[in-house]
Design an enzyme around this catalytic site. Structure first.
Site, PDB file in Angstrom:
ATOM      1  CD  GLU A 108      -1.948  -2.303   1.100  1.00  0.00           C
ATOM      2  OE1 GLU A 108      -0.851  -2.699   1.538  1.00  0.00           O
ATOM      3  OE2 GLU A 108      -2.848  -3.073   0.728  1.00  0.00           O
TER       4      GLU A 108
ATOM      5  CG  HIS B 116     -11.756  -5.699   6.643  1.00  0.00           C
ATOM      6  ND1 HIS B 116     -10.934  -6.232   7.599  1.00  0.00           N
ATOM      7  CD2 HIS B 116     -11.235  -6.082   5.459  1.00  0.00           C
ATOM      8  CE1 HIS B 116      -9.963  -6.935   7.000  1.00  0.00           C
ATOM      9  NE2 HIS B 116     -10.119  -6.850   5.716  1.00  0.00           N
TER      10      HIS B 116
HETATM   11  C1  LIG Z   1      -2.427  -4.262   4.094  1.00  0.00           C
HETATM   12  C2  LIG Z   1      -3.453  -5.102   3.430  1.00  0.00           C
HETATM   13  N1  LIG Z   1      -3.572  -5.054   2.108  1.00  0.00           N
HETATM   14  C3  LIG Z   1      -4.484  -5.801   1.480  1.00  0.00           C
HETATM   15  C4  LIG Z   1      -5.307  -6.628   2.179  1.00  0.00           C
HETATM   16  C5  LIG Z   1      -6.340  -7.479   1.465  1.00  0.00           C
HETATM   17  N2  LIG Z   1      -5.933  -8.879   1.504  1.00  0.00           N
HETATM   18  C6  LIG Z   1      -6.398  -9.721   2.429  1.00  0.00           C
HETATM   19  S1  LIG Z   1      -5.694 -11.242   2.326  1.00  0.00           S
HETATM   20  C7  LIG Z   1      -4.796 -10.772   0.988  1.00  0.00           C
HETATM   21  C8  LIG Z   1      -3.860 -11.733   0.342  1.00  0.00           C
HETATM   22  C9  LIG Z   1      -2.726 -12.041   1.236  1.00  0.00           C
HETATM   23  O1  LIG Z   1      -1.871 -12.962   0.626  1.00  0.00           O
HETATM   24  P1  LIG Z   1      -0.907 -13.799   1.525  1.00  0.00           P
HETATM   25  O2  LIG Z   1      -0.138 -12.880   2.419  1.00  0.00           O
HETATM   26  O3  LIG Z   1      -0.100 -14.671   0.626  1.00  0.00           O
HETATM   27  O4  LIG Z   1      -1.834 -14.661   2.461  1.00  0.00           O
HETATM   28  P2  LIG Z   1      -2.892 -15.765   2.005  1.00  0.00           P
HETATM   29  O5  LIG Z   1      -4.183 -15.091   1.808  1.00  0.00           O
HETATM   30  O6  LIG Z   1      -2.378 -16.410   0.767  1.00  0.00           O
HETATM   31  O7  LIG Z   1      -2.935 -16.727   3.145  1.00  0.00           O
HETATM   32  C10 LIG Z   1      -5.032  -9.464   0.660  1.00  0.00           C
HETATM   33  C11 LIG Z   1      -4.379  -8.742  -0.453  1.00  0.00           C
HETATM   34  C12 LIG Z   1      -5.168  -6.642   3.567  1.00  0.00           C
HETATM   35  N3  LIG Z   1      -5.952  -7.401   4.346  1.00  0.00           N
HETATM   36  N4  LIG Z   1      -4.232  -5.882   4.169  1.00  0.00           N
END
Ligand SMILES: Cc1ncc(C[n+]2csc(CCOP(=O)(O)OP(=O)(O)O)c2C)c(N)n1
Ligand SMILES: Cc1ncc(C[n+]2csc(CCOP(=O)(O)OP(=O)(O)O)c2C)c(N)n1
Ligand SMILES: [Mg+2]
Ligand SMILES: [Mg+2]
Lengths: 328, 333, 328, 333
Positions: free
Chosen positions: A59, A128
């Protein structure tokens, strides 16, 4: 005139502006798959991966890169997914984007739009659900927009994209599915102009974003009981439309500000204070605010609802404002 | 080793770079003196001892290329071609300053020569520079972006986010870590895990080159090679330039947190003196060397005097350059 | 009773609390060399490098690490250097520190103090001069403190360190050198209690932080002209002392809020709106705010001064409030 | 290769871990079913297919050790010893939920068993975990902290800041990158420069070990070794566990952005099935294997039914746990 959703109205605004102006592009996580809510659906197919850019989960860099890209003559649309995540990029927005034009003595501008979906969306809990429009209104250099209808989301987003300064553009998650009429041709809504969503003479209700609709429902109930309230949807919080608000309060003599966000130090305080300062002698009753208590937003509905301004509380507040004054 | 080739040095090219380094130093010496006289209004962060980085990098940039800097940015700004009088006026808070007196030393910028700003927030320019390169690439430009930051900045998150981004989008950015060993009053190495800027860049897929930042000839050669790679579309490169901050963190910091012997040794390692030796070896006359110094000192003393005689900005300018919409004057009443 | 500076009062507070409670520690950049302003001078020698911890330039991690360290039973004091840099750590403060106790259903608490020096300090320009207390007041879960005198800095900082929830503690950079009397023994100032800095009956001035002193100077001038204003220094912005403010306005019938920060959506709006809502019928004149225009803070003094509330503007505003009402 | 040693496996130990993996999967299957019935109120992020990471790591932690997780944290929380009924109640927003219904799936936490929380912000728990370890170290504790995060989180600044911090202060933290290949709907590798989590950790001075995250025996062995190092005071270690997310990003994401063949192949690579094979090789009877599955399924179906019959929290609870000072109820009026 076609009927479409608030979500599609925003999507159309992006398409139209990207077609009109080759320097407009969008960046954010998962945009290629349409974004979290589908606001960007099909856009990567239309405009390619350069202009609808998928980004890492970064971000701070999304926001910071947009600042740099805006300085070099492009017009980025930043997608923050949930306004809560924009808190990972506050230096970039507040210390950089908002101040650059001024700090550098007007050598350039930072035309960028930061889309940050706000608001309660059933059981999304504390990280959220926030609405922090008051923060942005407090920051010199930022324009703050809170569209509440499909037509406004179309017309305001287009105006925001054309604006030469950073615009914080706060769509409400609960409104994505809202349907409404969209004008066929070019539809621009000027920034800084409120809409009188409903005319009335008993009380002026000033509101914005999703609360517009709750206020309108409350207004119907009140109308059935013979009380006609005027509902003003600010649409733009900075600059806010003093003329429309003051004009209305001068007629009604009564002000209720209704906001979804936390009432304490919320933007409603700015409206209430401004009216109290400027129109004290026109007021037939004290100004009044309704907003959320100062609590984080909970997951369980019964708890979450405690943070919600209800139709009933609006009706009660209006009744309080028009009741004959009793001894304090 | 680059120094060993002193006798092969292009005297015109390096003579000009010597002149530039003298001008940078003279500018800052004049600014420090002016601060003692109350003419420089805010904090200044001198780059005395670090001039070879500014000069060696910027010699390889075109005027159209972009540069982003740090709070310690006078040298970079001058080297990119900004007018020192406008810069001094900015430090003095006067009309005609690069930013009209709105920014001061920490926000010095001259977009006319592609200098997109110092920054008061450590590391903040890394994503902005990356985005500038992103913007250029989107527009099909062949310009490149250079982003200079300190050794302390590599411990901030935006370093990772910006470098990763530059790699992912294959952007034309030269990242320069100007490593003077200090994060304000703290020795950076004590706060830094692992191998530092270069190792971190490489872990992000960005080639890194380390160079003696007090050796102008070496900085120049490394910058030329890196920039050539970037111009051919190979994506970002990081240069790690080791140097030393001769002054305190700010001009008023006595920097008692380091032994005098260390500073003395580093004074011996002065990049200007080292380039002078190399140029002497290449046959430049002592008189020419002295003249370069004298001219720079005179230029900047003059400029300080001119800046001092400049008007203040009109107070009403406080309300301009804020934003197009709304009346910034709006107070509560 | 000894005379000492605001800066040393804060330093003494840290020393006393660290001596009293072994779980208190401080973390931030350059603390071992005393911190940017000398607030931590000599403390590393007294308490060692573990309890006065130098950190990398990693504001997000300073704040985030403090949250984790607070959850595990220590009481961190976070030093942010300039409040502007705290904008690099907003997720950690607002989404994490402020909400953890609530989100996790009260399973633990996050006792931490975040020291963020605020305010204009001659020619520090846009990224080293901000005052964003309104932001923090808007966030459920945060306590917000703005000390204005040496004795208050001693007593409030000690109370903040003992508080079991996150406290945003906003010292003003221009006050570091201010001298004042410090009580000899243990001196605690309770959070949430305003101070009546000066009694009067003509107008209630509500203010905080460095503006207290500007208001007091203005009050002297007014007094010489026969106008006695009451100056209330809120000291704590959340929770703010409604009883003291309301009690005073009930007596004077007039309110002026004076703040250094941007007036639009500033904390003054909360005070003005609250008074207008609750005490409309007691008011003899409209409520009124003074604050900065909505501009970033410039470097050159003549420009910077345009963002300053002056003694003269306070005097003018008071005169406006007590002037007999003329036709609008 | 760890799998090759199947016949040497400690049947009790790995039998218990199989049971735990079944329970994790059954919990999430019950939750997904309950969401279809409208009982789970907010978004849930299932970890189906990733259970070996949770089980293999947590088997090597003491109850007193601390664990911080992600938005995809049911498995980690259960593996750390939380009560599944309290967890299910939390997902249903009921009284008696781990967080009293205030948090939901993305904020699930059980401080009683050292589980310091899921987090709705990607990467946010990395500094918090680091700070928890910092707090433990300051208190002279011998407990350690484990921080699990996704592959997407390594592109956020707090990853760099937190790992660097852990190295600088030599903190007892096990960082676990649970790499399922996806950042929501985006393939992480397309957004990631360089060698990924391990390379980045090493560049920060933190030893890294990569492991097949679907091989419980391998995860267990690597975790044991890493944790032993951490307990002897060697500072942080990073484990990079490659796995796969069988479901969509959330339970309602059809995940059409990846080919069915890819998912089918990954289903074959199920960590539960693989451990079953290994245990079969080690002599565990088919009946015992089936029983483990059946028991877990029954337990979680039961729990879902109980959670469904639980009361809602009292609405007034919305005002508690906010902060000691001030009246949170305070509205404008
Ligand atoms: C700072 C932030 N940016 C975006 C999001 C939205 N978001 C939630 S889960 C996710 C994917 C995260 O990927 P990863 O870290 O690989 O974890 P996974 O979901 O694969 O377990 C995103 C982009 C968030 N929760 N927090
Ligand atoms: C985000 C942020 N944190 C802290 C500071 C205060 N600060 C200003 S310069 C500086 C040291 C920076 O060190 P380095 O990056 O090595 O640059 P140098 O000063 O050595 O040129 C610090 C900590 C800041 N300006 N911004
Ligand atoms: Mg440095
Ligand atoms: Mg992932």
């Amino acid at each position: 005139m076609a009927t479409d959703t608030y979500l599609n109205a925003g999507r159309r605004a992006v398409i139209e502006e990207m077609q009109r102006d080759g320097s407009v592009w969008a960046l954010g996580e998962d945009l290629g798959r349409g974004g979290v809510f589908g606001q960007y659906k099909g856009l990567q197919e239309m405009f390619g991966t350069s202009r609808i850019a998928d980004t890492p989960i970064s971000e701070a860099c999304i926001m910071g890169a947009a600042v740099g890209a805006a300085m070099t003559g492009t017009r980025p649309i930043v997608e923050m997914r949930f306004s809560d995540f924009a808190l990972c990029a506050v230096d970039e927005l507040v210390n950089q984007a908002a101040k650059a034009r001024f700090m550098f003595g007007g050598q350039m501008r930072v035309p960028m739009v930061v889309r940050e979906p706000i608001g309660m969306w059933r059981s999304s809990a504390a990280q959220h659900s926030q609405s922090l429009e008051a923060w942005y209104a407090h920051i010199p250099g930022l324009v703050v927009v809170t569209p509440s209808t499909p037509a406004d989301n179309l017309g305001l987003l287009k105006s925001a994209i054309r604006n030469d300064d950073p615009v914080v553009y706060l769509e409400h998650k609960n409104l994505w599915v809202l349907e409404g009429d969209l004008p066929d041709g070019e539809h621009l809504v000027p920034l800084g102009e409120a809409a009188i969503a409903r005319a009335g003479d008993a009380v002026t209700i000033v509101t914005w974003s999703a609360m517009r609709h709750v206020c309108l429902i409350a207004a119907e109930t009140l109308s059935a009981q013979g009380v006609e309230v005027e509902v003003i949807d600010l649409r733009t919080l900075w600059p806010w439309d003093r003329d429309t608000v003051f004009g209305s309060v001068q007629r009604t003599g009564r002000l209720l500000v209704v906001q979804e966000s936390v009432s304490v130090a919320g933007f409603g305080a700015e409206i209430a204070a401004s009216v109290a300062e400027a129109l004290h002698h026109d007021l037939k009753a004290p100004v009044r605010r309704l907003g959320a208590p100062r609590i984080p937003i909970a997951y369980a509905p019964a708890l979450e609802d405690r943070a919600r301004v209800s139709q009933e509380s609006i009706i009660d507040a209006v009744r309080g404002l028009i009741a004959p004054r009793t001894a304090a | 080793m680059a120094q060993d080739n002193g006798h092969n040095l292009d005297r015109d090219r390096f003579g000009a770079m010597l002149q530039l380094m003298h001008r940078i130093r003279a500018f800052e010496e004049a600014a420090i003196a002016a601060q003692k006289d109350g003419l420089v209004l805010g904090a200044i962060h001198p780059s005395i001892g670090q001039e070879a980085v500014a000069a060696g990098i910027c010699a390889n940039l075109d005027r159209n290329d972009l540069l982003l800097s740090t709070h310690r940015g006078h040298g970079h700004t001058l080297a990119k071609g900004a007018d020192p009088l406008a810069m001094m006026r900015e430090l003095f808070g006067r009309a005609g300053g690069t930013c009209g007196g709105k920014g001061g030393s920490m926000h010095i910028a001259d977009f006319g020569v592609g200098m997109l700003g110092a920054n008061g927030v450590v590391g903040a320019n890394i994503p902005i520079a990356t985005g500038a390169a992103h913007g250029l690439k989107l527009q099909g430009s062949d310009r490149i972006v250079t982003c200079i930051f300190g050794d302390g900045a590599i411990n901030r998150g935006p370093f990772l986010e910006g470098l990763n981004w530059a790699r992912v989008f294959d952007l034309p950015v030269l990242f320069v870590c100007e490593d003077n060993g200090f994060s304000a009053t703290t020795r950076t190495r004590e706060m830094t895990g692992g191998g530092g800027a270069g190792a971190r860049a490489e872990s992000l897929g960005i080639p890194a080159v380390a160079v003696d930042g007090n050796d102008l000839v070496a900085v120049d050669a490394a910058a030329r090679a890196a920039i050539a790679d970037i111009r051919t579309g190979k994506g970002p490169v990081l240069m790690h330039c080791r140097t030393y901050r001769i002054t305190g963190h700010t001009a008023v910091d006595p920097a008692t947190y380091r032994p005098a012997s260390e500073v003395a040794a580093q004074r011996e390692n002065c990049p200007i003196a080292r380039l002078e030796s190399a140029l002497r070896l290449a046959g430049m006359a002592d008189g020419d060397l002295a003249r370069a110094h004298g001219e720079a000192a005179r230029e900047m003393t003059d400029i300080a005097a001119q800046a001092r005689d400049t008007d203040w900005p009109a107070p009403e300018a406080a309300y301009t350059d804020v934003q197009d919409m709304g009346d910034p004057r709006e107070r509560a009443f």
